[in-house]
Design a protein around this motif. Structure first.
Motif, PDB file in Angstrom:
ATOM      1  N   TYR A 110       0.718  -1.080  -0.035  1.00  0.00           N
ATOM      2  CA  TYR A 110       0.066  -0.029   0.022  1.00  0.00           C
ATOM      3  C   TYR A 110       0.941   1.229   0.025  1.00  0.00           C
ATOM      4  O   TYR A 110       0.266   2.314  -0.784  1.00  0.00           O
ATOM      5  CB  TYR A 110      -1.000   0.129   1.297  1.00  0.00           C
ATOM      6  CG  TYR A 110      -2.245   0.988   0.895  1.00  0.00           C
ATOM      7  CD1 TYR A 110      -3.070   1.045  -0.114  1.00  0.00           C
ATOM      8  CD2 TYR A 110      -2.239   1.964   2.128  1.00  0.00           C
ATOM      9  CE1 TYR A 110      -3.943   1.896   0.117  1.00  0.00           C
ATOM     10  CE2 TYR A 110      -3.175   2.928   1.813  1.00  0.00           C
ATOM     11  CZ  TYR A 110      -3.927   3.037   0.847  1.00  0.00           C
ATOM     12  OH  TYR A 110      -4.893   3.978   0.967  1.00  0.00           O
ATOM     13  N   PRO A 111       1.971   1.400   0.645  1.00  0.00           N
ATOM     14  CA  PRO A 111       2.771   2.542   0.668  1.00  0.00           C
ATOM     15  C   PRO A 111       3.297   2.783  -0.691  1.00  0.00           C
ATOM     16  O   PRO A 111       3.398   4.047  -1.098  1.00  0.00           O
ATOM     17  CB  PRO A 111       3.927   2.336   1.669  1.00  0.00           C
ATOM     18  CG  PRO A 111       3.487   1.300   2.754  1.00  0.00           C
ATOM     19  CD  PRO A 111       2.427   0.327   1.796  1.00  0.00           C
ATOM     20  N   SER A 112       3.568   1.839  -1.400  1.00  0.00           N
ATOM     21  CA  SER A 112       3.889   1.945  -2.896  1.00  0.00           C
ATOM     22  C   SER A 112       2.849   2.538  -3.741  1.00  0.00           C
ATOM     23  O   SER A 112       3.016   3.651  -4.561  1.00  0.00           O
ATOM     24  CB  SER A 112       4.383   0.630  -3.450  1.00  0.00           C
ATOM     25  OG  SER A 112       5.580   0.133  -2.513  1.00  0.00           O
ATOM     26  N   THR A 113       1.921   2.257  -3.558  1.00  0.00           N
ATOM     27  CA  THR A 113       0.587   2.729  -4.182  1.00  0.00           C
ATOM     28  C   THR A 113       0.237   4.104  -3.982  1.00  0.00           C
ATOM     29  O   THR A 113      -0.149   5.053  -4.851  1.00  0.00           O
ATOM     30  CB  THR A 113      -0.674   1.809  -4.163  1.00  0.00           C
ATOM     31  OG1 THR A 113      -0.958   1.770  -2.873  1.00  0.00           O
ATOM     32  CG2 THR A 113      -0.462   0.320  -4.526  1.00  0.00           C
ATOM     33  N   VAL A 114       0.482   4.232  -2.600  1.00  0.00           N
ATOM     34  CA  VAL A 114       0.015   5.852  -2.372  1.00  0.00           C
ATOM     35  C   VAL A 114       1.258   6.679  -2.658  1.00  0.00           C
ATOM     36  O   VAL A 114       0.916   7.819  -3.291  1.00  0.00           O
ATOM     37  CB  VAL A 114      -0.046   5.740  -0.915  1.00  0.00           C
ATOM     38  CG1 VAL A 114      -0.115   7.307  -0.457  1.00  0.00           C
ATOM     39  CG2 VAL A 114      -1.391   5.083  -0.198  1.00  0.00           C
ATOM     40  N   TYR A 115       2.388   6.154  -2.737  1.00  0.00           N
ATOM     41  CA  TYR A 115       3.491   7.055  -3.227  1.00  0.00           C
ATOM     42  C   TYR A 115       3.304   7.535  -4.875  1.00  0.00           C
ATOM     43  O   TYR A 115       3.577   8.432  -5.067  1.00  0.00           O
ATOM     44  CB  TYR A 115       4.866   6.080  -3.249  1.00  0.00           C
ATOM     45  CG  TYR A 115       6.109   7.025  -3.562  1.00  0.00           C
ATOM     46  CD1 TYR A 115       6.805   7.693  -2.778  1.00  0.00           C
ATOM     47  CD2 TYR A 115       6.462   6.702  -5.043  1.00  0.00           C
ATOM     48  CE1 TYR A 115       8.159   8.325  -3.293  1.00  0.00           C
ATOM     49  CE2 TYR A 115       7.593   7.520  -5.606  1.00  0.00           C
ATOM     50  CZ  TYR A 115       8.299   8.307  -4.623  1.00  0.00           C
ATOM     51  OH  TYR A 115       9.404   8.777  -5.333  1.00  0.00           O
ATOM     52  N   ARG A 116       2.748   6.302  -5.659  1.00  0.00           N
ATOM     53  CA  ARG A 116       2.823   6.657  -6.918  1.00  0.00           C
ATOM     54  C   ARG A 116       1.448   7.632  -7.176  1.00  0.00           C
ATOM     55  O   ARG A 116       1.378   8.515  -8.216  1.00  0.00           O
ATOM     56  CB  ARG A 116       2.423   5.437  -7.670  1.00  0.00           C
ATOM     57  CG  ARG A 116       3.866   4.689  -7.780  1.00  0.00           C
ATOM     58  CD  ARG A 116       3.549   3.554  -8.890  1.00  0.00           C
ATOM     59  NE  ARG A 116       2.917   2.356  -8.271  1.00  0.00           N
ATOM     60  CZ  ARG A 116       3.462   1.421  -7.551  1.00  0.00           C
ATOM     61  NH1 ARG A 116       4.841   1.482  -7.390  1.00  0.00           N
ATOM     62  NH2 ARG A 116       3.108   0.439  -7.070  1.00  0.00           N
TER      63      ARG A 116
END
Length: 321
Positions: A237-243
């Protein structure tokens, strides 16, 4: 919800901004190529990190198993495949991210030099069992299979996100929402296990299963998503939010606990029975108390996934399924 799934720091914020449970691939791009960024957050993706550091606790250092501390190093594996957790800096050589920063804090507390080793997601279990890696900080989620071979020291909430193109009308809350969709997923991950279970559920209802797609790197996955070759990507989830924060063409359309249908946590992973997990747990709790843990999460905009306490989880006390 059992005590190992309790994430008291998260309930007040609606579980927003939570972490995933498995690294989806190889080196990832540090940011979008779009000329205009939606984010007001500045991420330091350079090799010059000026990491937040902690100090040695002599008692914890003395308690580290002799076999592990004899070379003065804590050998930590990470996969360098998921922004902002563990990824390559702008020099395409230096590995940076939340996982690296937290591993550094633990090494500091234990009075050891951080010896960071890059590995593939498929290789960390065998090399940890063999002793080549003393700990793994790479978004590993605790589950019933892993706890048979490894001991854990929890340090983050464990969530995964579904992302789609910005103009998509897809919203993912359950298996029904992925029927017939093309979804990118990492091989051998918790994400894959969940999607396979959802596909079985769909087939039981007479509905079309999702078509799972596998890519060799996160960069290839995101290119496939942004170009429309796939409908969804499921990733930490952190990666999706970052993008979502850094790009104009992608958005988060759902999230799920990495331990579905139960709940789980992300944890430092060690070989079962070598008693290192207990010392990592103690080190993490000291960093939580002194505030360096919170500073690390804050610098990567992941404060919402922070824990108020680290716990050692092993085969004898694991309460999941």
């Amino acid at each position: 919800m059992n005590k190992y799934a309790a994430v008291s720091a998260l309930s007040a914020v609606g579980l927003l901004g939570l972490a995933g449970c498995a690294d989806p691939g190889a080196a990832a791009p540090a940011a979008s190529s779009n000329s205009e960024s939606k984010s007001t957050i500045t991420y330091n993706t350079s090799p010059d990190q000026d990491r937040i550091r902690s100090t040695k606790d002599p008692k914890l250092a003395d308690a580290v198993p002799e076999k592990i501390k004899k070379d003065g190093k804590l050998t930590v594996a990470t996969t360098a495949g998921s922004v902002p957790l563990s990824f390559h800096a702008t020099d395409e050589k230096t590995v940076i991210g939340t996982e690296v920063d937290l591993a550094q804090l633990v090494a500091d507390k234990l009075g050891l030099e951080l010896d960071l080793q890059i590995t593939s997601w498929e290789n960390w279990p065998l090399k940890t069992e063999s002793g080549d890696f003393e700990a793994v900080f790479s978004n590993v989620g605790v589950n019933a299979d892993r706890v048979k071979k490894f001991d854990f020291a929890s340090y983050r909430a464990a969530y995964m996100g579904f992302e789609a193109r910005a103009g998509s009308d897809i919203s993912v809350k359950s298996a029904d929402d992925i029927s017939g969709k093309k979804i990118a997923v990492g091989s051998g991950t918790n994400q894959e296990k969940i999607l396979l279970a959802w596909n079985k559920e769909l087939e039981g209802k007479g509905k079309a299963p999702a078509e799972l797609q596998y890519y060799s790197s996160e960069a290839d996955t995101i290119l496939a998503l942004s170009s429309g070759r796939i409908d969804l990507n499921i990733a930490p989830y952190p990666s999706t939010v970052y993008r979502q924060n850094q790009r104009d063409d992608l958005k988060v359309v759902g999230k799920i606990n990495a331990g579905w249908p139960n709940e789980t946590l992300v944890a430092a992973t060690t070989r079962a029975g070598n008693h290192l997990a207990e010392q990592i747990t103690a080190a993490l709790n000291e960093t939580i108390e002194e505030g360096t843990y919170a500073k690390v999460l804050d610098r990567w905009s992941l404060s919402d996934e922070g824990l108020t306490k680290s716990e050692t989880i092993n085969a004898s006390n694991y309460k999941g399924k």
